[in-house]
Design a protein around this motif. Sequence first.
Motif, short mmCIF file in Angstrom:
data_model
loop_
_atom_site.label_atom_id
_atom_site.label_comp_id
_atom_site.label_asym_id
_atom_site.label_seq_id
_atom_site.Cartn_x
_atom_site.Cartn_y
_atom_site.Cartn_z
N VAL A 503 13.70 -25.61 -12.14
CA VAL A 503 12.76 -24.81 -11.35
C VAL A 503 12.80 -23.38 -11.89
CG1 VAL A 503 11.96 -24.22 -9.03
CG2 VAL A 503 13.35 -26.26 -9.36
N PRO A 504 12.32 -23.16 -13.12
CA PRO A 504 12.37 -21.83 -13.73
C PRO A 504 11.55 -20.79 -13.00
CG PRO A 504 11.82 -23.53 -15.35
CD PRO A 504 11.72 -24.17 -14.01
N GLY A 505 10.63 -21.24 -12.13
CA GLY A 505 9.81 -20.29 -11.39
C GLY A 505 10.63 -19.33 -10.55
N ILE A 506 11.84 -19.72 -10.19
CA ILE A 506 12.71 -18.84 -9.40
C ILE A 506 13.00 -17.56 -10.17
CG2 ILE A 506 15.02 -18.62 -8.39
CD1 ILE A 506 14.87 -21.62 -7.74
N TYR A 507 13.18 -17.66 -11.49
CA TYR A 507 13.44 -16.47 -12.30
C TYR A 507 12.25 -15.50 -12.24
CZ TYR A 507 17.42 -18.87 -14.48
OH TYR A 507 18.61 -19.51 -14.71
N LEU A 508 11.05 -16.04 -12.33
CA LEU A 508 9.86 -15.18 -12.29
C LEU A 508 9.70 -14.55 -10.92
CD1 LEU A 508 9.14 -16.54 -15.03
CD2 LEU A 508 6.76 -16.44 -14.31
N GLU A 509 9.90 -15.35 -9.88
CA GLU A 509 9.74 -14.83 -8.52
C GLU A 509 10.80 -13.76 -8.23
OE1 GLU A 509 7.52 -14.41 -5.29
OE2 GLU A 509 7.12 -16.05 -6.68
N ALA A 510 12.02 -13.98 -8.75
CA ALA A 510 13.09 -13.02 -8.52
C ALA A 510 13.02 -11.84 -9.48
CB ALA A 510 14.44 -13.72 -8.68
N GLN A 511 12.28 -12.00 -10.61
CA GLN A 511 12.24 -10.98 -11.66
C GLN A 511 13.65 -10.66 -12.17
OE1 GLN A 511 9.06 -9.06 -12.89
NE2 GLN A 511 8.68 -11.20 -12.34
N ARG A 512 14.43 -11.73 -12.32
CA ARG A 512 15.81 -11.61 -12.81
C ARG A 512 16.01 -12.57 -13.98
NH1 ARG A 512 15.01 -7.98 -9.97
NH2 ARG A 512 16.16 -7.26 -8.11
N PHE A 513 17.06 -12.30 -14.78
CA PHE A 513 17.35 -13.13 -15.94
C PHE A 513 18.63 -13.92 -15.73
CE2 PHE A 513 14.98 -9.52 -17.94
CZ PHE A 513 13.84 -10.26 -18.23
#
Length: 645
Positions: A503-513
Amino acid sequence: MRKTAGTMKRVRKTKHRPPQSRHQQAGSGIAFWFVIIFVLAGVPFGLGKYIEFNSPGPFDSASNVYSAKRIVDGARIGIEERPSAATGTLIVNIIGVRLFGFSETGPKLIQGILQAAALILMFWVMRRLFGTTAAAVGVIIASVYLSAPLIAKFGNVKEQYMIAFMVLGISCYVLGQLDGRWWMTLLAGGMLSWAPLFKETGYSSIAAVGLFVVAQPFFKNRTWKRTATDTGLLLTGAVIAMAPLYVWILAGGHHRRLPYSFVWKQVTLVFTDSKSVRGYEPSGLEFDEDATQDKDTLLGRYVVQSWRVLTPEQRKEVVFRILRYYRLLILPIALALGSIVARLIRLFWVRPGSSEIQTKKDCERFVLLFAVWWLLDMAFVWVSPRSYEQYYLPLNASAAMLGGYLIATYRHKLKTTLYKPRWVVIGLAGLMLMIVMLWHIFFGIETSPHSGTKYGQRRRGYLQQMDAIAKQGTATGGVWQFVGRYIRENSRPDEKIYVWGWVPGIYLEAQRFSSAPKAFESDMHRKSPQELADAIKELLTVFEKEPPRFIVDTYKRHFPWDRPPLELWPVIRNRIAQELGARPADSEKVYAEWLSRNFGEDEAKRYEEMRPFRIYVMKNYNVVRPFGEMLLFRLRDESAQKGQQ
């Protein structure tokens, strides 16, 4: 009789109004129909793009954007960042992120521009071959199905880029053949060479053109000299198109396999000791740098292993799943099959010398090209047992171009037959049948084509997706977005996180790496226990140096979808052990035995190899709270201080 001044004025005005010529009237009529065609093709295309832009992608699209952003910020491919995206998809996303930032906007916009260009060129080519009516039907069907929420997913998927380059390449090649313009054939070679860089099934268009080129001298449509020239131009175009990519990979020191390296393996061997061609290959398939096996067999191994983990019953279900999707795509499939049948009838049952659909045989001879292309697209769906919805996109583009021949055949019959009323009725009946076949694309389906289960309501049509956007501002959404927002609001921009699962979308939603070079994992059930153990060992080594502030266990079921997730906290394990009447102290052993009985010994071993990861999480993290099925963990303060020292 004297003429009055008023009469003379009216006469003079009349003299300056010459009657409209027949050519002008025809031009106005053509312009009117072009506007109608543009609207009918543009509306579904526009709706599809609107839905995609308002549908944040939790999976492929997000992973593509995430990797692109990491690379734009300076991460080295294969070292600090290991993308799952193929080379072409990664490059488009890098461009999109550079232009529009850490979001899906840029890649989706580029995808829309490429698709629009492909549809316009498709219409032009089909009109040249089959006439305006056939071109209109073809481009409308392509627009509707390539943008359909049923199979288009969330946008920014590799299939959409691949299709655009296949259509552009095929169209340029046809125009080069029709007009004799060498530069169009050169351009076709370049376009076609890029299609497999997004997905390997892009070879269908290359194979179709290759077979067509070779076949033309045998059908007396091209001399051997012209065939040699066409081949040289196609290959030259491919070399020119690949040159910048080779410069980028070799000069940049990126850990990427060279495109088309199987063509010149001897050249690849020269760079065997170079990091520029070792350590990474596209499609997310990792390989050992010290392995001696041929890297070009990895895709085959990936497919074979995917089929191998399925039981006989699950393999049967794959067949039923593909057939369910075929049924939903019955309109383009029916048009393509009808064109092949119509061509065979004319080829074997119509006597030589009879009237052709067009004076030139262009309409007839290119059916072979489109038919081979479509048949390969249909066949490639069967290669992988995963059968995701976007796998069915390519066959619609080739079917739309091939289907134009059937429409042209009907138009020719309608013009030349002595029984026009009968053929008018047949045409109207066919139009009504097409609308019926198309209905569910706009108004939704009641049964999941993936699983065959009932939804209980209509879903996944244009209407449902537009309604979802109108009601809640997005056509998709879920707990992954809430998890990402929570992390963004409760962490600093420089703090790292890790998402276990796909679920890579979590990274985009969080704006974190991510703390780890490989930020997401979707093949934990396909990997051997030893491969999974190696991956876990690498993760924990990275976490010891830089522990992520948050870890998310997505609990997402992965291929082959019938087994429980490899969890980081013993929630499922404790529940199963409790149902089996085991004591808490024996829960791990009992659960492993249960996995072995139900899913095989390898699955039990995978669970065992996950143990160090579970221990690390339980020792260093606290559960924040569940988000639906997902669990969010926060690093304990003492661990954070230790990691900073």
